[in-house]
Design a protein around this motif. Sequence first.
Motif, PDB file in Angstrom:
ATOM      1  N   ARG A 219      -2.727  -7.705  -4.195  1.00  0.00           N
ATOM      2  CA  ARG A 219      -1.524  -7.268  -4.904  1.00  0.00           C
ATOM      3  C   ARG A 219      -1.351  -5.754  -4.805  1.00  0.00           C
ATOM      4  O   ARG A 219      -0.233  -5.259  -4.597  1.00  0.00           O
ATOM      5  N   ALA A 220      -2.440  -5.009  -4.947  1.00  0.00           N
ATOM      6  CA  ALA A 220      -2.354  -3.554  -4.845  1.00  0.00           C
ATOM      7  C   ALA A 220      -1.920  -3.130  -3.442  1.00  0.00           C
ATOM      8  O   ALA A 220      -1.127  -2.192  -3.278  1.00  0.00           O
ATOM      9  N   THR A 221      -2.421  -3.820  -2.422  1.00  0.00           N
ATOM     10  CA  THR A 221      -2.048  -3.500  -1.046  1.00  0.00           C
ATOM     11  C   THR A 221      -0.569  -3.774  -0.796  1.00  0.00           C
ATOM     12  O   THR A 221       0.101  -3.021  -0.084  1.00  0.00           O
ATOM     13  N   ASP A 222      -0.042  -4.849  -1.363  1.00  0.00           N
ATOM     14  CA  ASP A 222       1.394  -5.131  -1.234  1.00  0.00           C
ATOM     15  C   ASP A 222       2.216  -3.964  -1.764  1.00  0.00           C
ATOM     16  O   ASP A 222       3.237  -3.588  -1.181  1.00  0.00           O
ATOM     17  N   TRP A 223       1.768  -3.378  -2.881  1.00  0.00           N
ATOM     18  CA  TRP A 223       2.515  -2.255  -3.462  1.00  0.00           C
ATOM     19  C   TRP A 223       2.436  -1.038  -2.539  1.00  0.00           C
ATOM     20  O   TRP A 223       3.441  -0.386  -2.263  1.00  0.00           O
ATOM     21  N   VAL A 224       1.230  -0.725  -2.047  1.00  0.00           N
ATOM     22  CA  VAL A 224       1.083   0.421  -1.145  1.00  0.00           C
ATOM     23  C   VAL A 224       1.951   0.245   0.092  1.00  0.00           C
ATOM     24  O   VAL A 224       2.595   1.194   0.565  1.00  0.00           O
ATOM     25  N   ASN A 225       2.005  -0.974   0.608  1.00  0.00           N
ATOM     26  CA  ASN A 225       2.729  -1.227   1.853  1.00  0.00           C
ATOM     27  C   ASN A 225       4.231  -1.366   1.658  1.00  0.00           C
ATOM     28  O   ASN A 225       4.968  -1.528   2.636  1.00  0.00           O
ATOM     29  N   GLY A 226       4.709  -1.315   0.412  1.00  0.00           N
ATOM     30  CA  GLY A 226       6.150  -1.352   0.170  1.00  0.00           C
ATOM     31  C   GLY A 226       6.762  -2.726   0.155  1.00  0.00           C
ATOM     32  O   GLY A 226       7.970  -2.873   0.404  1.00  0.00           O
TER      33      GLY A 226
END
Length: 425
Positions: A219-226
């Motif tokens: 979930r955190a990676t989804d946010w970083v990746n936009g």
Amino acid sequence: MPMSAAADRTAVLALAAALVLGSAACDAAAPSEGPPSYTTLTIATSESSGMTAVLAAAFHTHHLDVVVEVRSNPRDVHDRELPGLLASDAAPDLVLLNSLGLAPPGSIRSLDDHARQYGWTRTYPASLLDQWRASDDGHQLGGGHLWAAPAGFSLVGAYYNKELASRLGITAAAGSRQLDAACTRAKAAGVLPIQLGNEQGHASLLFQSLTDSADGAARATDWVNGRTGTTLQQGGRHAAEALAEWAGRGCFPADANTVDLPGAAAAFGAGAGLYLVDGSWDAQPIDRAMHGKVGFLPFVGDNGRATGIGTSVAYAVPARARHPDAAAAFLDFLNSPEAAQIEFNAGFLPVAHADQVTTDPGSVMNDIARAWARVNEDDGLVNFFNNSTATMNTTLTEQTQRLLARQTSPTAFLTAVQEDWERAH
């Protein structure tokens, strides 16, 4: 990361192999005369451990017809000057990218052809290489063309003072509940619970570590990746509330907003603080100050899975580079066994061949290597929140300073962060 007003310019030849990692950057020196016919490969970087200079010297020993010149600036200067540097007719052959968003569209070359030529998709774990992929417009990260290649990975976790933990009867662990309990016990004993330097926004490392362990890496990676529709409202709210509460309880130094990360690392090395949330790039000075007395742990969520903030020192080839093929050869050298040891000696996790590196049995780098293995086993690596937009580093610096100073609320803090994200994605 050392900060200075003037750029360092180091000409790197085979003689430079004697450079000692972690030493202060040298003053400008004129390059020695190269072979009768040679290529000068120029690298612009903000990497401050000395690793790039030593890698350049090692590369030269295998390519005597290539003279490598490393030009180093502090990160803020490097990032500010990068767009102009990339647009210049005298653009370097390689530039360090602290974030893909800092390179204007069309200013760097796709490395897709070189990745196929050298087989990088077989050398690099896909999740690590994907951190440097993006769509043509740069709005969607994690997929698309490859724009940069890694040169050693960093990992953020919790350094801890073994002697203080033993004296306080604390079993060191990095998680929200464990840090909260440690704050209570350490404060009662007159010990600073968490060392912190936030002059340049490094409280964001603690904020993100708590967020990642609560929300999970995916979930955190989804946010970083936009990824459209993602927010930090769940884990991020908990993390922001924890920072505000711990600041109010005196769990951080009172002057945290006026101390930079190297200053906080030095204070921790001198015995001030039970914990320090920092990256592997500071392992060498911390280890020298506390050899055998310091440990390192990844953050672990309530689900028992480890997460860690991490990305690589990564280099891109400018569209105006004069020697793109020599630049690609240098990038390929970075995943050799020789480069792996150089990267590890500088406090970075190797791009490849991690099983072949060696270090002192008492070094904290052993703990960092174990943490790196666990984070990768749990698929828990998350890119820096700072890299999610071109302006997020500034936003997180300003907002964490206000949060620690109790000039904003956790809700307003998260709103400011999300608004920055939405402007870019």
